[in-house]
Write a protein that holds these residues in place. Structure first.
Motif, PDB file in Angstrom:
ATOM      1  N   UNK A  47      -5.704 -15.800   3.001  1.00 27.30           N
ATOM      2  CA  UNK A  47      -6.428 -15.092   3.865  1.00 27.30           C
ATOM      3  C   UNK A  47      -5.796 -16.159   4.996  1.00 27.30           C
ATOM      4  N   UNK A  48      -5.920 -15.221   6.413  1.00 24.61           N
ATOM      5  CA  UNK A  48      -5.102 -16.030   7.526  1.00 24.61           C
ATOM      6  C   UNK A  48      -6.334 -16.110   8.786  1.00 24.61           C
ATOM      7  N   UNK A  49      -6.667 -17.146   8.732  1.00 20.98           N
ATOM      8  CA  UNK A  49      -7.704 -17.984   9.918  1.00 20.98           C
ATOM      9  C   UNK A  49      -7.572 -17.521  11.185  1.00 20.98           C
ATOM     10  N   UNK A  50      -8.074 -16.402  11.367  1.00 17.40           N
ATOM     11  CA  UNK A  50      -7.640 -15.841  13.213  1.00 17.40           C
ATOM     12  C   UNK A  50      -8.654 -16.491  13.993  1.00 17.40           C
ATOM     13  N   UNK A  51      -8.777 -17.871  14.615  1.00 18.33           N
ATOM     14  CA  UNK A  51      -9.137 -18.754  15.372  1.00 18.33           C
ATOM     15  C   UNK A  51      -9.553 -18.368  16.966  1.00 18.33           C
ATOM     16  N   UNK A  52     -10.479 -18.246  17.639  1.00 17.29           N
ATOM     17  CA  UNK A  52     -10.684 -17.539  18.659  1.00 17.29           C
ATOM     18  C   UNK A  52      -9.090 -18.006  19.180  1.00 17.29           C
ATOM     19  N   UNK A  53      -8.412 -17.492  20.450  1.00 13.25           N
ATOM     20  CA  UNK A  53      -8.091 -17.155  21.837  1.00 13.25           C
ATOM     21  C   UNK A  53      -6.548 -17.567  21.004  1.00 13.25           C
ATOM     22  N   UNK A  54      -6.317 -17.471  19.703  1.00 11.92           N
ATOM     23  CA  UNK A  54      -5.034 -17.138  18.613  1.00 11.92           C
ATOM     24  C   UNK A  54      -4.958 -15.850  19.459  1.00 11.92           C
ATOM     25  N   UNK A  55      -3.247 -15.285  19.059  1.00 12.12           N
ATOM     26  CA  UNK A  55      -2.508 -14.229  18.749  1.00 12.12           C
ATOM     27  C   UNK A  55      -2.323 -13.821  17.221  1.00 12.12           C
ATOM     28  N   UNK A  56      -3.354 -12.857  17.304  1.00 11.08           N
ATOM     29  CA  UNK A  56      -2.621 -11.513  15.502  1.00 11.08           C
ATOM     30  C   UNK A  56      -2.593 -10.034  16.705  1.00 11.08           C
ATOM     31  N   UNK A  57      -1.296  -9.740  15.950  1.00 11.77           N
ATOM     32  CA  UNK A  57      -0.537  -9.073  16.808  1.00 11.77           C
ATOM     33  C   UNK A  57       0.448  -8.122  15.495  1.00 11.77           C
ATOM     34  N   UNK A  58       0.950  -6.656  15.408  1.00  8.58           N
ATOM     35  CA  UNK A  58       0.949  -6.500  14.651  1.00  8.58           C
ATOM     36  C   UNK A  58       2.362  -5.218  15.416  1.00  8.58           C
ATOM     37  N   UNK A  59       3.478  -4.791  14.409  1.00 11.24           N
ATOM     38  CA  UNK A  59       4.937  -4.106  15.306  1.00 11.24           C
ATOM     39  C   UNK A  59       4.939  -3.181  14.384  1.00 11.24           C
ATOM     40  N   UNK A  60       4.769  -2.187  14.405  1.00 11.89           N
ATOM     41  CA  UNK A  60       4.881  -0.659  13.662  1.00 11.89           C
ATOM     42  C   UNK A  60       6.442  -0.263  14.105  1.00 11.89           C
TER      43      UNK A  60
END
Ligand code: BTN
Length: 239
Positions: A47-60
């Motif tokens: 799993x990826x620990x997604x902490x507040x303020x960090x960047x999570x994005x996907x490209x398609x």
């Protein structure tokens, strides 16, 4: 110029799953960012620990699977270039296959998956403001902020898309060798002893670079093995 359809959502499970809903017709370039991610996924079932303020994005984007390796190369090289631009003094290194290390600790990771039609999904996590507790991680981690780099997730992504587009143009112009060499120059541990952990077990050898598919080249007893999947560990030199 790439005409990205940029989508920002408040809260999603995983941006890699969410973006698939927008790839139902051909010919699109989609970017999806979430402010909060509740079930971020990492490589190899982690799993990826997604902490507040960090960047999570996907490209398609649509790309033949034969080019997957080169997509890994440009996607990770672009991350390296953005971070290096933000602080040219920082030690920024690429760790095969697609992690970015800042001062020796992981600041960014990437998960590539097959989408519908010919879409490939590139999911990227960048520790902008926070990073997980290192005691719980496979590798030490850090954040941009810890290294004195102050930038918002939104601004980082904008700079990333610019770099990605420049590298994509080089890829479309057939400059694969140039891109791979650039990647290698930024990679940690080339010519050094590493261990590669896979489901089947662990093997060690000398890291000799990557092949045309961005598979890792590991020299063992004068033979070169091409490795497609695994986790790399650097073996500290004894003094
Ligand atoms: C890894 O290093 O194991 C890969 C981590 C990839 C995390 C990103 S965050 C955005 C996208 N959505 C996910 O669920 N995973 C990727």
């Amino acid at each position: 110029m790439i005409n990205w359809q940029i989508i920002t959502l408040g809260k999603v499970g995983s941006t890699n799953d969410e973006i698939k809903k927008y790839c139902t017709e051909k010919g699109k370039y989609v970017v999806l960012r979430a402010i909060k991610q509740t079930s971020g996924r990492g490589r190899r079932g982690r799993s990826w620990c997604s902490m507040e303020g960090n960047l999570f994005f996907s490209l398609a984007l649509e790309m033949p699977l034969s080019k997957l390796g080169m997509l890994v190369v440009i996607a990770s090289l672009s991350l390296h270039q953005v971070i290096k631009n933000l602080n040219s003094q920082a030690e920024v290194k690429l760790k095969w296959p697609n992690d970015v290390l800042l001062d020796g600790a992981k600041v960014s990771g990437m998960l590539l998956e097959k989408g519908q039609l010919d879409y490939i999904i590139v999911g990227i996590g960048v520790n902008i403001a926070k990073h997980p507790d290192n005691a719980e991680m496979l590798y030490p981690t850090t954040s941009l902020q810890e290294a004195g780099i102050h930038i918002t997730a939104e601004e980082f992504m904008a700079q990333y898309l610019q770099k990605f587009e420049q590298n994509m143009e080089l890829l479309q112009a057939g400059k694969d060798d140039i891109l791979r060499n650039q990647w290698l120059k930024c990679a940690k541990g080339v010519g050094e002893k590493i261990a590669v952990r896979q489901e089947e077990g662990e093997q060690s050898g000398i890291f000799r670079g990557i092949d045309e598919n961005a598979h890792l080249l590991l020299e063992k007893e004068n033979e070169i093995c091409h490795i497609r999947v695994g986790d790399v560990f650097y073996i500290e030199k004894e003094i």
